[in-house]
Design a protein around this motif. Structure first.
Motif, mmCIF file in Angstrom:
data_model
loop_
_atom_site.group_PDB
_atom_site.id
_atom_site.type_symbol
_atom_site.label_atom_id
_atom_site.label_comp_id
_atom_site.label_asym_id
_atom_site.label_seq_id
_atom_site.Cartn_x
_atom_site.Cartn_y
_atom_site.Cartn_z
ATOM 1 N N UNK A 131 73.597 49.375 53.219
ATOM 2 C CA UNK A 131 74.231 48.577 54.279
ATOM 3 C C UNK A 131 73.210 48.090 55.301
ATOM 4 N N UNK A 132 72.315 48.978 55.721
ATOM 5 C CA UNK A 132 71.298 48.602 56.717
ATOM 6 C C UNK A 132 70.369 47.544 56.126
ATOM 7 N N UNK A 133 69.972 47.719 54.868
ATOM 8 C CA UNK A 133 69.093 46.726 54.226
ATOM 9 C C UNK A 133 69.775 45.356 54.139
ATOM 10 N N UNK A 134 71.086 45.345 53.831
ATOM 11 C CA UNK A 134 71.840 44.079 53.749
ATOM 12 C C UNK A 134 71.865 43.364 55.096
ATOM 13 N N UNK A 135 72.038 44.167 56.177
ATOM 14 C CA UNK A 135 72.134 43.594 57.518
ATOM 15 C C UNK A 135 70.799 43.069 58.030
ATOM 16 N N UNK A 136 69.695 43.630 57.523
ATOM 17 C CA UNK A 136 68.401 43.235 58.105
ATOM 18 C C UNK A 136 67.773 42.047 57.398
#
Length: 136
Positions: A131-136
């Motif tokens: 999720x964090x990778x998708x958002x960044x």
């Protein structure tokens, strides 16, 4: 407060003062966020005369519980106190021999956080990572 460099330095200093007061700082101990590894939360290394503690930069994200960051920093401080990547005398041949890091963390009062962290890694970390990778 946002999880930035000064927040990270403040966490290191607070944990050191509260839980590692008997451990002398024999050199500059620096800390920074760096990298996005899936299977490594932090590490410690010598950088010239200084010691550098590195924390996974994904931990800046609020989805990562603060106790995970605290345990990561405390884990690296145990290595420092055991003489790994620090000027202190080396107490053991290997940095994780005989589960010494977790035993020390439990002595320092981290047993509850270690259990929470283990559950969080098992139940949430990999989804959170994606999720964090998708958002960044």
């Amino acid at each position: 407060m946002m999880r930035n460099q000064s927040w990270l330095e403040s966490r290191l200093n607070s944990l050191w003062e509260l839980l590692f007061p008997e451990v002398p700082r024999k050199n500059n101990v620096l800390i920074k966020f760096k990298g996005k590894p899936k299977y490594r939360f932090g590490y410690i290394k010598k950088k010239g005369e200084d010691t550098l503690i590195v924390v996974n930069s994904l931990f800046k994200h609020e989805l990562v519980p603060e106790y995970v960051i605290d345990i990561t920093i405390a884990h690296e401080l145990v290595h420092y106190m055991h003489g790994f990547h620090s000027p202190l005398p080396k107490k053991y041949k290997y940095p994780h021999q005989g589960n010494i890091v977790n035993k020390e963390l439990i002595k320092k009062g981290f047993s509850f956080q270690l259990k929470l962290q283990k559950q969080w890694i098992k139940n949430s970390w990999f989804k959170t990572y994606e999720q964090i990778l998708k958002e960044s």
